[in-house]
Design a protein around this motif. Structure first.
Motif, short mmCIF file in Angstrom:
data_model
loop_
_atom_site.label_atom_id
_atom_site.label_comp_id
_atom_site.label_asym_id
_atom_site.label_seq_id
_atom_site.Cartn_x
_atom_site.Cartn_y
_atom_site.Cartn_z
N TYR A 20 0.87 -1.60 -0.13
CA TYR A 20 0.02 -0.27 -0.55
C TYR A 20 0.92 1.14 -0.07
O TYR A 20 1.88 1.70 0.83
N VAL A 160 -5.17 6.20 -4.36
CA VAL A 160 -5.08 7.44 -2.69
C VAL A 160 -5.56 8.37 -2.87
O VAL A 160 -5.09 8.92 -3.72
N GLY A 190 -9.15 4.84 -0.28
CA GLY A 190 -7.94 4.08 -1.05
C GLY A 190 -8.42 2.86 -1.63
O GLY A 190 -9.53 2.10 -0.88
#
Length: 459
Positions: A20, A160, A190
């Protein structure tokens, strides 16, 4: 059959994982595009040159020097771009199951065309107090790699978005000095997708989605030293988020043995991610040489060293069903949590610019910014293909009436070439490298084109 069973057990016991992280049009996650007027001058002077209401997002004290009720609205448009060339290589599982895998190739335009809208309102209450309201995106990313690119097992889509809604109060202590504070409500959303599992053996489509909101603030001052020069300084607080969402995983493996082997995963588990967007400190200088020429400069420090890791923690295990392998139970569970060390560093951005009043209604701008990246060859990932940036910008302002003006700007952003050598880490402590997953290596060569337009209305 024993070797095949061993290989499939390793398939079933390995978790599907997601990294991420992100790549944006400012170093790290940052977005500069909250004003077309400041973009034209390379964002130099954005904390000291109160040309319109958009200064509120860059220095809340600045609206004290915006004389009229002013509405500034517009959007930047970041065009698609990006280039990667390299390979992914995975070692073999125990024979005779497979001989490993190597994917080589080149991909382009993984940075998606993305609008970045913004809006600012400044209203003087009296000679000392000015209030304002702003909406803008301080952080964000839109990446979407092609499905067959070599790094698909490390990342496909990355989206995001952070939105700030800021209320601003500025107080003019003296005619030449103002202090301002902004109170911020921030929202983040996100979404990340990836082909995970065991590459080319049990490919798993994995998706992480989550959102959160939090509060932050900024505080700034502007001092007009004399008729020609202003100095501005501002501090932007960190934003601490806990993204609550889920991990969706889907995949299937069928082997025509006797009996046939069938391994299936189709599950969704709750997960969370703690992430901090760092604080920033900026100093700006504006110097008006004469009625036509103005010089501006800016230095901004961002504390990206807070960003040590991304740890997406699942709240329960994923269920994997299997049939045809007598040594294993019908249902196996595995932890889909993921971990990636980031270890970013603190960075600086320096910019210089100028504006020239060529006529009563027309103003031209030029600028340059060097934007240091918190990422280097040691910690670059497919979701943060970041590198030092050089911004070359230009812009213009047209004021057809006393109440109305229009700003336009263009930026060409050139990034240094960056090498990548990314491995996968186990999602559970102690987060060791998972050598069986393989590694992506290669080189990024990225650049971007950005345009922006803004309308200012004084009333």
């Amino acid at each position: 059959m024993h070797h095949l069973t061993t290989g499939l057990y390793r398939v079933a016991s390995l978790s599907c994982v997601m990294a991420y992280s992100a790549h944006c049009l400012a170093a790290g996650y940052g977005l500069n595009e909250n004003s077309a007027s400041y973009m034209g001058a390379g964002f130099a002077g954005r904390a000291s040159n109160p040309v319109d209401a958009s200064i509120a997002a860059n220095n809340p004290a600045g609206i004290s020097f915006v004389k009229h009720n002013t509405l500034s609205v517009g959007s930047a448009l970041i065009f698609k771009g990006g280039e990667f060339e390299g390979q992914y290589k995975r070692p073999p599982l125990p024979p005779p199951y497979d001989n490993g895998q190597t994917l080589r190739g080149k991909t382009t335009d993984f940075q998606k065309t993305t609008p970045v809208p913004f809006g600012h309102l400044s209203m003087p209450f009296n000679d000392q107090i000015t209030v304002g309201l702003s909406a803008y995106g301080p952080f964000g990313i839109e990446l979407d790699y092609k499905d067959d690119w070599p790094g698909k097992y490390f990342g496909d889509e990355t989206s995001v978005k952070v939105i700030n809604l800021q209320g601003t109060l500025s107080f003019k202590v003296r005619e030449d000095f103002a202090i301002g504070i902004g109170l911020i409500g921030a929202y983040v959303k996100g979404k990340l997708t990836q082909t995970a599992g065991v590459p080319d053996v049990l490919p798993i489509d994995a998706t992480i989605e989550g959102d959160d909101n939090t509060f932050g603030w900024n505080i700034g001052v502007i001092w007009q030293i004399n008729e020609q020069m202003k100095i501005g300084a501002v501090y932007h607080s960190q934003l601490e988020f806990t993204l609550d969402g889920d991990i969706k995983v889907q995949g299937r493996l069928m082997v025509p043995e006797n009996p046939p082997i069938n391994v299936t995963v189709n599950d969704k588990v709750d997960a969370k991610l703690d992430i901090t967007m760092p604080e920033r400190v900026a100093l700006s200088i504006t110097h008006q040489i004469d009625p036509r020429w103005t010089l501006v400069a800016d230095a901004t420090w961002t504390r990206w060293s807070r960003f040590k890791q991304f740890y997406v923690k699942a709240k329960r295990h994923v269920k994997i069903s299997q049939s045809g392998i007598p040594d294993l139970p019908p249902e196996i569970t595995t932890d889909p949590s993921s971990y990636i060390p980031m270890n970013w560093k603190d960075v600086w951005a320096f910019s210089v610019g100028t504006s020239y009043q060529i006529a009563q209604q027309w103003l031209l701008r030029l600028g340059y910014m060097w934007d240091q990246s918190p990422v280097d060859d040691k910690n670059r990932t497919v979701r943060s293909p970041d590198a030092n940036r050089n911004w070359f910008t230009c812009g213009a302002s047209w004021q057809p009436t006393e109440q109305l003006s229009i700003d336009v700007a263009y930026a060409y952003v050139v990034m240094d070439k960056g090498n990548i050598s990314e491995a996968k880490y186990n999602g559970t402590p102690p987060h060791n490298v998972n050598a069986e997953y393989g590694k992506i290596t290669g080189e990024y060569n990225n650049s971007s084109h950005i345009v922006a337009a803004q309308l200012n209305y004084r009333f």
